[in-house]
Design a protein around this motif. Structure first.
Motif, PDB file in Angstrom:
ATOM      1  N   VAL A 158     -26.719 -18.450  -2.609  1.00  0.00           N
ATOM      2  CA  VAL A 158     -26.131 -17.265  -3.218  1.00  0.00           C
ATOM      3  C   VAL A 158     -25.100 -17.694  -4.254  1.00  0.00           C
ATOM      4  O   VAL A 158     -24.298 -18.600  -4.013  1.00  0.00           O
ATOM      5  CB  VAL A 158     -25.472 -16.367  -2.145  1.00  0.00           C
TER       6      VAL A 158
ATOM      7  N   VAL B 295     -22.598 -11.439   0.597  1.00  0.00           N
ATOM      8  CA  VAL B 295     -22.673 -10.607  -0.592  1.00  0.00           C
ATOM      9  C   VAL B 295     -21.415  -9.752  -0.752  1.00  0.00           C
ATOM     10  O   VAL B 295     -21.272  -9.039  -1.745  1.00  0.00           O
ATOM     11  CB  VAL B 295     -23.928  -9.705  -0.574  1.00  0.00           C
TER      12      VAL B 295
ATOM     13  N   THR C 108     -24.950 -12.179  -6.594  1.00  0.00           N
ATOM     14  CA  THR C 108     -24.148 -11.097  -6.031  1.00  0.00           C
ATOM     15  C   THR C 108     -22.882 -10.923  -6.840  1.00  0.00           C
ATOM     16  O   THR C 108     -22.352 -11.874  -7.416  1.00  0.00           O
ATOM     17  CB  THR C 108     -23.786 -11.365  -4.552  1.00  0.00           C
TER      18      THR C 108
ATOM     19  N   LYS D 203     -32.218 -10.752  -5.356  1.00  0.00           N
ATOM     20  CA  LYS D 203     -33.044 -11.913  -5.005  1.00  0.00           C
ATOM     21  C   LYS D 203     -33.935 -12.248  -6.194  1.00  0.00           C
ATOM     22  O   LYS D 203     -34.646 -11.385  -6.715  1.00  0.00           O
ATOM     23  CB  LYS D 203     -33.890 -11.615  -3.772  1.00  0.00           C
TER      24      LYS D 203
ATOM     25  N   ARG E  76     -23.058 -17.661   2.001  1.00  0.00           N
ATOM     26  CA  ARG E  76     -24.143 -16.782   1.547  1.00  0.00           C
ATOM     27  C   ARG E  76     -23.886 -15.326   1.895  1.00  0.00           C
ATOM     28  O   ARG E  76     -24.765 -14.607   2.369  1.00  0.00           O
ATOM     29  CB  ARG E  76     -25.487 -17.283   2.078  1.00  0.00           C
TER      30      ARG E  76
ATOM     31  N   CYS F 204     -26.970  -7.508  -3.893  1.00  0.00           N
ATOM     32  CA  CYS F 204     -27.746  -8.737  -3.708  1.00  0.00           C
ATOM     33  C   CYS F 204     -29.019  -8.634  -4.540  1.00  0.00           C
ATOM     34  O   CYS F 204     -29.821  -7.717  -4.341  1.00  0.00           O
ATOM     35  CB  CYS F 204     -28.095  -8.957  -2.235  1.00  0.00           C
TER      36      CYS F 204
ATOM     37  N   SER G 236     -30.168 -16.099  -5.034  1.00  0.00           N
ATOM     38  CA  SER G 236     -29.700 -14.718  -5.045  1.00  0.00           C
ATOM     39  C   SER G 236     -28.400 -14.615  -5.825  1.00  0.00           C
ATOM     40  O   SER G 236     -27.564 -15.526  -5.790  1.00  0.00           O
ATOM     41  CB  SER G 236     -29.485 -14.205  -3.618  1.00  0.00           C
TER      42      SER G 236
END
Length: 265
Positions: free
Chosen positions: A5, A149, A53, A61, A147, A59, A51
């Protein structure tokens, strides 16, 4: 394996991402900072997933389709709601990076807000424009590493007098303030019972509430501070027989609270 992320800043990064109007199948360009991290440091290659954010629940992807240009294909767009019962760490400033270690671990555990506290015994001093920038970097890196968000909110640095005001507001709004203190007589099991009741109230009426954990500096919280906080409605609690560092007391308490709230499976 869960995709890595990466945080972007919706206020400064030129990314057509706001959660509204972005659809699967779109191709977007990674922000320069994300591109450097994802391709330069992590060595992601075409076909790898990642991903994006904004740290506010969004989020996105994606799949890397052109490494040189930093282009990704959007696979899915979603938004995660904030927890109804929020965890807040009121962390006293501590020397040699113990406060930064505390907020790093707290972010990985799932803290929702961090409030810096200039305690009476804090040796370290808050320097606006410098310390807050460093703390934001720590929170951002820990958000990506874990990871998440939702990145923890960073409040303004408060004095002990302002912590007293936080305790009073908590009483009015039905929130909970837990002061970790080595000489307290209240046990942690009693706290978990209160946390369970608070969580049940949140589920019943849907109104957000906060559990605030107050952690002192290396020299501990002064007796006057503890007295003032308890007098304003806080609960003074001992975690156990071992005395924990300023860097670990908060994360340990937050871990126990996360388990009590069902955040840990």
């Amino acid at each position: 394996m869960t995709d890595p992320v990466f945080l972007f800043d919706p206020d400064t990064d030129d990314v057509p991402v706001n959660g509204d109007g972005l659809n699967a199948g779109w191709t977007i360009t990674l922000p320069a900072s994300v591109k450097r991290h994802a391709l330069g440091a992590m060595r992601l290659a075409e076909g790898d997933g990642l991903s994006l954010t904004d740290g506010r629940g969004l989020c996105v992807k994606t799949t890397l389709v052109d490494a040189q240009a930093g282009l990704v294909s959007v696979e899915r767009v979603g938004r995660q709601p904030q927890p109804v019962t929020r965890l807040v760490l009121i962390q006293a400033l501590a020397k040699t990076g113990h406060d930064e270690a505390a907020i790093d671990m707290a972010t990985q555990i799932g803290v929702d807000e961090v409030i810096p506290w200039q305690a009476n015994r804090s040796i370290a001093k808050w320097k606006a424009g410098r310390t807050d920038r460093k703390w934001r970097q720590v929170l951002g890196a820990a958000t990506e590493q874990s990871r998440r968000v939702w990145s923890p909110e960073l409040a303004q640095c408060v004095s002990s007098k302002q912590v007293v005001a936080i305790c009073r507001r908590a009483c009015v709004h039905g929130d909970l303030v837990i002061v970790l203190h080595q000489d307290a007589t209240m046990s942690w099991s009693s706290v978990e019972d209160e946390v369970s009741r608070l969580a049940d109230r949140c589920l019943a009426d849907g109104r957000p509430r906060s559990i605030n954990v107050v952690v002192g500096p290396e020299g501990g919280i002064s007796e006057q501070e503890v007295s003032d906080f308890v007098g304003a409605g806080a609960q003074s609690v001992v975690l156990g027989s071992n005395i924990l560092r300023a860097s670990t007391a908060g994360p340990v308490a937050l871990s126990l609270l996360s388990r009590a709230l069902g955040r840990f499976a």
